[in-house]
Design a protein around this motif. Structure first.
Motif, PDB file in Angstrom:
ATOM      1  N   SER A  40      34.281  42.586  40.067  1.00 43.48           N
ATOM      2  CA  SER A  40      34.079  42.026  38.726  1.00 43.48           C
ATOM      3  C   SER A  40      35.263  41.154  38.319  1.00 43.48           C
ATOM      4  N   GLU A  41      36.466  41.671  38.524  1.00 43.09           N
ATOM      5  CA  GLU A  41      37.634  40.885  38.154  1.00 43.09           C
ATOM      6  C   GLU A  41      37.781  39.662  39.060  1.00 43.09           C
ATOM      7  N   GLU A  42      37.434  39.818  40.340  1.00 43.85           N
ATOM      8  CA  GLU A  42      37.468  38.665  41.241  1.00 43.85           C
ATOM      9  C   GLU A  42      36.454  37.614  40.796  1.00 43.85           C
ATOM     10  N   PHE A  43      35.290  38.061  40.322  1.00 41.61           N
ATOM     11  CA  PHE A  43      34.258  37.137  39.843  1.00 41.61           C
ATOM     12  C   PHE A  43      34.790  36.338  38.649  1.00 41.61           C
ATOM     13  N   VAL A  44      35.433  37.028  37.730  1.00 42.87           N
ATOM     14  CA  VAL A  44      35.960  36.353  36.546  1.00 42.87           C
ATOM     15  C   VAL A  44      36.975  35.290  36.955  1.00 42.87           C
ATOM     16  N   LYS A  45      37.884  35.653  37.849  1.00 41.93           N
ATOM     17  CA  LYS A  45      38.910  34.692  38.284  1.00 41.93           C
ATOM     18  C   LYS A  45      38.293  33.513  39.024  1.00 41.93           C
ATOM     19  N   ALA A  46      37.287  33.800  39.871  1.00 39.72           N
ATOM     20  CA  ALA A  46      36.649  32.736  40.653  1.00 39.72           C
ATOM     21  C   ALA A  46      35.908  31.742  39.770  1.00 39.72           C
ATOM     22  N   HIS A  47      35.510  32.184  38.575  1.00 41.11           N
ATOM     23  CA  HIS A  47      34.757  31.300  37.679  1.00 41.11           C
ATOM     24  C   HIS A  47      35.620  30.777  36.527  1.00 41.11           C
ATOM     25  N   GLY A  48      36.921  30.771  36.748  1.00 45.08           N
ATOM     26  CA  GLY A  48      37.815  30.122  35.803  1.00 45.08           C
ATOM     27  C   GLY A  48      38.169  30.936  34.582  1.00 45.08           C
ATOM     28  N   GLY A  49      37.785  32.208  34.545  1.00 42.18           N
ATOM     29  CA  GLY A  49      38.110  33.042  33.397  1.00 42.18           C
ATOM     30  C   GLY A  49      39.439  33.755  33.570  1.00 42.18           C
ATOM     31  N   ARG A  50      39.793  34.559  32.580  1.00 37.54           N
ATOM     32  CA  ARG A  50      41.015  35.348  32.639  1.00 37.54           C
ATOM     33  C   ARG A  50      40.648  36.810  32.832  1.00 37.54           C
ATOM     34  N   VAL A  51      41.436  37.490  33.655  1.00 33.93           N
ATOM     35  CA  VAL A  51      41.168  38.903  33.912  1.00 33.93           C
ATOM     36  C   VAL A  51      41.195  39.699  32.615  1.00 33.93           C
ATOM     37  N   ASP A  52      42.023  39.271  31.678  1.00 33.84           N
ATOM     38  CA  ASP A  52      42.116  39.982  30.394  1.00 33.84           C
ATOM     39  C   ASP A  52      40.834  39.867  29.578  1.00 33.84           C
ATOM     40  N   ASP A  53      39.903  38.998  30.006  1.00 34.36           N
ATOM     41  CA  ASP A  53      38.661  38.831  29.259  1.00 34.36           C
ATOM     42  C   ASP A  53      37.734  40.039  29.395  1.00 34.36           C
ATOM     43  N   ILE A  54      37.951  40.874  30.418  1.00 32.35           N
ATOM     44  CA  ILE A  54      37.101  42.053  30.568  1.00 32.35           C
ATOM     45  C   ILE A  54      37.949  43.322  30.508  1.00 32.35           C
ATOM     46  N   SER A  55      37.348  44.369  29.981  1.00 30.85           N
ATOM     47  CA  SER A  55      37.970  45.694  29.923  1.00 30.85           C
ATOM     48  C   SER A  55      37.157  46.629  30.800  1.00 30.85           C
ATOM     49  N   ILE A  56      37.838  47.390  31.649  1.00 26.97           N
ATOM     50  CA  ILE A  56      37.169  48.206  32.651  1.00 26.97           C
ATOM     51  C   ILE A  56      37.150  49.674  32.247  1.00 26.97           C
ATOM     52  N   TYR A  57      35.959  50.273  32.353  1.00 20.49           N
ATOM     53  CA  TYR A  57      35.789  51.700  32.084  1.00 20.49           C
ATOM     54  C   TYR A  57      34.983  52.311  33.235  1.00 20.49           C
TER      55      TYR A  57
END
Length: 756
Positions: free
Chosen positions: A224-241
Motif C-alpha cells: 500500500s505504501e509502495e503504491f502511494v509512493k509509485a503514484h506520486g503521493g506521500r506516505v504520510d497520506d495514509i494511516s495503517i491499522y
C-alpha cells in the motif's frame, strides 16, 4: 564490509537459514533467522547514522560542529536526538551487532541476543513487546548460533542505506521461502507479493485509513505504501491499522514494517478480530485482507446475533462470509475493501442467501478470478472480492458488478507455482479502473465483463467470473490467415507421416477423405454430400485397431478438430476467398458465412449446445457384478490393474458403472482429471461423477477431443468445495457450450429419440 547485489543478499541469507534446517522445523527457524536479520539491519543503520553524526559534529563548516578532536565530540555520537529525528531506531551499546559478534562463540550467546532484543524494545516504544526473544531457549547445537551470526555478519546492510527498500525485499523473500518450506502453516502469515500487489493495484489506496483485520506479516501494508509512493503521493497520506491473532506472526509484522520504515498501529496486543476488535470505534477508507481460507474453527457459534451480520449469519463451519461482513461493517461511507478468498466462496450453497443479500444490497463491486497454483501452501483456486457501500462515485455503477477472469494469466516460477507478472497486474487493474471511471467501458470477451443484478439472479447468485465474461474462441485460437495456413501445414505433415507409414492406412484414409494430402492443389469437389464425421470415424477405428500408429492418428484427430470446429478454418478461408489449393472434398460441409452465438461468431447453420443438453448423470451401481475397476488420471481413464498395485477399496459393490463413451470426472484435493471410457465398461469410486453423452460413440469422441483442446474454458466445471477439495458445479453446465455442425447435432438428437 562486503558489498552485495540483491541476489547475493538473498543467497547468503538463505544459506543462513539452511544451517538450521536440520536442527528445527521451518516454523521455528524462521523466527531465529528473521530476528537476527532484523537485529543486524537496525544495528547497521544505526552505525550508518552514527557516521553521519560524526561528520556533522567534526566538520567545521557544519551547523552542528563541535570539535575536530574525537575526545571532545565522542559524547555527541551517543546523543539520541540525532537518531530519533531521522527515524532511526536507537540501539544501545549492548545490542549493537559488533558487540554481539565479538561474543558469538560464548555459550550464552542466545541469552545475550535475547537481552539485546529487550534493550531495543525498552529504548523504542513502537517496538515494545513486538520482538522475538527465543534465542536463549532455542534447541541448537553448540556453536550453531555463533556460526549463524558470523554468516550474517558478512553482509553490510548499512552500505545499502540509500536503497531503503532492499531489506524489505529480502525480508519478503524470506517470508516467501519460509512459507514454501513450512507448507500449509506458512500460508497463515504470508501472501505472495504478486497477489498482494494485484489487490492493492485494484483497490488503489491513496489516502486515509488503511486496515487489515488479519494482517499476517504485514505485506498488504508494504504494498500500500509502495503504491502511494509509485503514484506520486506521500506516505504520510495514509494511516495503517492492522490486527493479527497469532502472537509470533504479530511480531513478524511489526519487524517487517519497521524494516520498511513504516509507522503502523497493530493494536495493543495480538487478538482475535471477531472477539476482540482492537479498533472498535474506527471506520476505514480502505480495507484489504487475505484471511485463512474456509476456516472452520473461528468460534462462529458465539456470534449468533452479532450486529456485523447485516446480510445474514455466517455458517458456524466456515468464516469466509464472516470476514466479508466484518469488513463491510468497518468501512466508512464511500470506502472500499479488497479480500482474497477461495473460489468456493463464489458459489457456495451454504452461503447463497448471504451472497444474494449482499448482491441485492449492491455492496459487491467486482470479482476477479486468479490462476490456480499461486500460493505456497495450497493449489486451490483463489479470487479477489472488491466491496463498497457506494457505487455512484466517478461513474454510476449501481446494480452492476464487474467480473474479470484472469485464470489464463501468470507465468511458471520454474518450480510448481505461478507468478502474476507486472504486465498481468497492469492489465487487471486497468480493466477495473476503466470500468470505475469511464462510462464508455466495453466488455472484453473472455476477460472482463459487466453484469447486472438481474443477470446474476438468473445464474442463481453464482459469482464465478467465467459465466459472465464468456470465452473468446477467435482470440484464443485464431488471429490470422497465416496462422491458419501454418496449422493446416501441421495437419498435412502429420497426415503425410501416417499415410507414408502404411499402404493399408494410405488406402483407407485417402478413400475416406476422398482427397489427397500428397497434392494440395487438387480441385476434387465431387463429394457434395460428404459426411463431416467420416474422417473421425475412420481415424478412431484405426486408433483402436492399429496401436503402432495410434499416437500420430491421435495428433491428426486433435489437429482436425481444432482446425475445423474451434478455429473454423475452412469457413474462414472460404469467407476470405483464400481457399485456393485447399479444396478437399469435405469443404462443401463448411459455410462461408458466420453468425453470432453465445460463444462468439460461428459458421452459419452450426449451433452452440449447452453441456446440460449433452450430459446426463449415470448413477448405476456395480452391485454383485464383476466389472473392471478403473481410475481417472491426467492421461484419461485407465484400468487400475494395469497402472496401480492395489485396489481403491476391498468391495466395489457401491462403485459407479460407466459404459463406452461415458465421461468420468475424478476429483481430488487440488485438481480435476476427466476422461472418456474407451472400452466396454468399467467401474469407478463412488466419489467420481459419471455422465453418459446424449449421442452415439463418435459424438463422445468429438466432445472429448473438443474439451481437451479448451482446458481453461471447461475447467469452470470445477468449483472449490467448503473444504480444500474440488467438486463438479453442475450449474456451470448451463453456460458452457460445445460448437457443433448440423450432422453432429443430428446424431445427438437421433440418439435421444432412439433412447427415449
Amino acid at each position: 564490509m562486503a558489498s552485495s547485489s540483491n541476489s547475493d543478499f538473498k543467497s547468503v541469507l538463505w544459506k543462513s537459514a539452511e544451517k538450521l534446517r536440520a536442527q528445527m522445523d521451518a516454523a521455528e527457524y524462521k523466527h531465529i533467522v528473521l530476528g537476527l536479520i532484523f537485529l543486524k539491519y537496525i544495528s547497521d543503520i544505526f552505525v550508518k547514522q552514527q557516521e553521519n553524526v560524526r561528520s556533522m559534529v567534526s566538520e567545521p563548516s557544519s551547523d552542528y560542529f563541535v570539535s575536530e578532536d574525537p575526545a571532545e565530540y565522542s559524547a555527541e555520537l551517543e546523543e539520541r536526538d540525532y537518531y530519533i529525528q531521522d527515524n532511526v531506531f536507537w540501539v544501545p551499546q549492548e545490542a549493537r551487532w559488533e558487540t554481539l559478534r565479538s561474543k558469538a562463540k560464548q555459550p550464552d550467546i542466545g541469552s545475550l541476543v535475547d537481552g539485546a532484543m529487550t534493550a531495543i524494545e525498552n529504548e523504542n516504544p513502537t517496538l515494545r513487546g513486538k520482538l522475538d526473544k527465543r534465542f536463549g531457549r532455542a534447541q541448537l547445537g553448540q556453536g550453531v548460533l555463533g556460526e549463524l551470526i558470523d554468516l550474517i555478519s558478512t553482509i553490510g546492510f548499512g552500505e545499502k542505506y540509500d536503497s531503503s527498500d532492499l531489506l524489505g525485499e529480502v525480508y519478503e523473500y524470506f517470508l516467501g521461502q519460509f512459507a514454501s518450506a513450512e507448507g500449509k502453516k506458512g500460508g497463515q502469515f504470508y501472501t505472495p507479493s504478486h497477489v498482494v500487489k494485484t489487490l492493492v493495484a485494484v483497490l488503489s489506496p491513496n489516502s486515509g485509513r488503511v486496515y487489515d483485520p488479519c494482517c499476517g506479516s504485514g505485506g498488504m501494508f508494504v504494498q500500500s505504501e509502495e503504491f502511494v509512493k509509485a503514484h506520486g503521493g506521500r506516505v504520510d497520506d495514509i494511516s495503517i491499522y492492522g490486527q493479527e491473532s497469532n502472537p509470533t506472526t504479530w511480531r513478524l509484522a511489526a519487524m517487517n514494517l519497521a524494516i520498511h520504515g513504516f509507522a503502523a498501529d497493530l493494536g495493543k496486543e495480538p487478538a482475535d478480530t471477531f472477539s476482540r476488535d482492537q479498533f472498535p470505534d474506527l471506520k476505514f477508507d480502505y480495507i484489504m485482507a487475505n484471511p485463512p481460507f474456509n476456516i472452520s474453527d473461528w468460534g462462529g457459534e458465539k456470534y449468533e446475533s452479532d450486529p456485523r451480520w447485516h446480510f445474514g449469519r455466517p455458517p458456524v463451519g466456515n468464516a469466509n462470509y464472516a470476514w466479508l461482513q466484518h469488513m463491510l461493517w468497518k468501512l466508512r461511507p464511500g470506502g472500499r475493501a479488497g479480500v482474497v478468498l477461495a473460489n468456493g466462496s463464489l458459489n457456495s450453497p451454504d452461503e447463497k442467501n448471504i451472497r444474494r443479500e449482499m448482491i441485492q444490497n449492491d455492496v459487491v463491486e467486482a470479482i476477479i478470478v486468479l490462476p490456480s497454483h499461486l500460493f505456497a501452501n495450497t493449489n486451490i483456486g483463489v479470487c479477489l472480492w472488491f466491496l463498497t457501500n457506494d457505487k455512484n462515485q466517478l461513474v454510476d455503477r449501481r446494480e452492476k458488478v464487474l467480473f474479470v477472469d484472469a485464470r489464463k494469466m501468470g507465468e511458471d516460477d520454474g518450480r510448481t507455482k505461478k507468478v502474476l507478472t507486472n504486465e498481468n497486474i497492469l492489465s487487471i487493474s486497468r480493466a477495473v479502473e476503466s470500468w470505475r471511471t469511464d462510462s464508455r467501458f466495453e466488455n472484453i470477451v473472455g476477460f472482463a465483463a459487466e453484469a447486472t443484478l438481474k443477470e446474476i439472479e438468473e445464474r442463481d447468485w453464482n459469482l464465478e467470473a467465467g459465466s459472465y465474461v464468456g470465452f473468446n474462441f477467435a482470440e484464443e485460437f485464431f488471429s490470422s490467415t497465416l496462422e491458419i495456413n501454418e496449422h493446416v501445414s501441421k495437419v498435412v505433415e502429420v497426415a503425410q507421416n501416417i499415410i507414408n507409414s502404411s499402404d493399408f492406412l494410405k488406402k483407407k484414409l485417402l478413400n475416406t477423405f476422398d482427397t489427397t494430402f500428397e497434392n494440395l492443389n487438387s480441385t476434387n469437389n465431387d463429394l457434395k454430400t460428404a459426411n463431416i464425421l467420416e474422417p473421425f470415424e475412420c481415424i478412431q477405428a484405426q486408433i483402436e485397431n492399429n496401436y503402432r500408429h495410434a499416437k500420430m492418428l491421435e495428433e491428426l484427430k486433435a489437429s482436425l478438430i481444432r482446425s475445423w470446429f474451434i478455429e473454423f478454418m475452412p469457413s474462414k478461408l472460404l469467407a476470405a476467398k483464400e481457399h485456393t489449393g485447399l479444396n478437399f472434398g469435405l469443404l462443401s460441409q463448411f459455410p462461408d458465412r458466420f453468425v453470432e452465438s453465445e460463444v462468439g461468431n460461428i459458421p452459419q447453420g452450426w449451433c452452440a449446445v449447452k453441456l446440460s443438453q449433452l450430459f446426463i448423470e449415470r448413477k448405476e451401481k456395480v452391485g454383485e457384478r464383476s466389472i473392471t475397476e478403473c481410475s481417472c488420471t491426467n492421461k484419461g481413464v485407465v484400468r487400475r490393474e494395469e497402472k496401480f498395485s492395489k485396489k481403491l477399496s476391498k468391495s466395489i459393490e457401491k462403485n459407479k458403472v460407466a459404459y463406452k463413451g461415458d465421461f468420468i470426472f475424478g476429483l481430488s484435493r487440488s485438481l480435476m482429471n476427466f476422461g472418456m471410457l474407451e472400452f466396454k465398461s468399467g467401474c469407478f469410486s463412488p466419489a467420481y461423477k459419471v455422465y453418459r453423452v446424449c449421442g452415439d460413440y463418435i459424438v463422445s469422441v468429438y466432445l472429448y477431443e473438443y474439451m481437451k483442446l479448451l482446458p481453461d474454458y471447461f475447467y469452470q466445471i470445477v468449483s472449490a468445495s467448503s473444504r480444500e477439495g474440488q467438486k463438479i458445479s453442475e450449474e456451470s453446465f448451463d453456460f458452457l457450450y460445445i460448437v457443433m455442425p448440423p450432422k453432429i447435432r443430428e446424431r445427438c438428437i437421433n440418439s435421444s429419440v432412439h433412447s427415449g
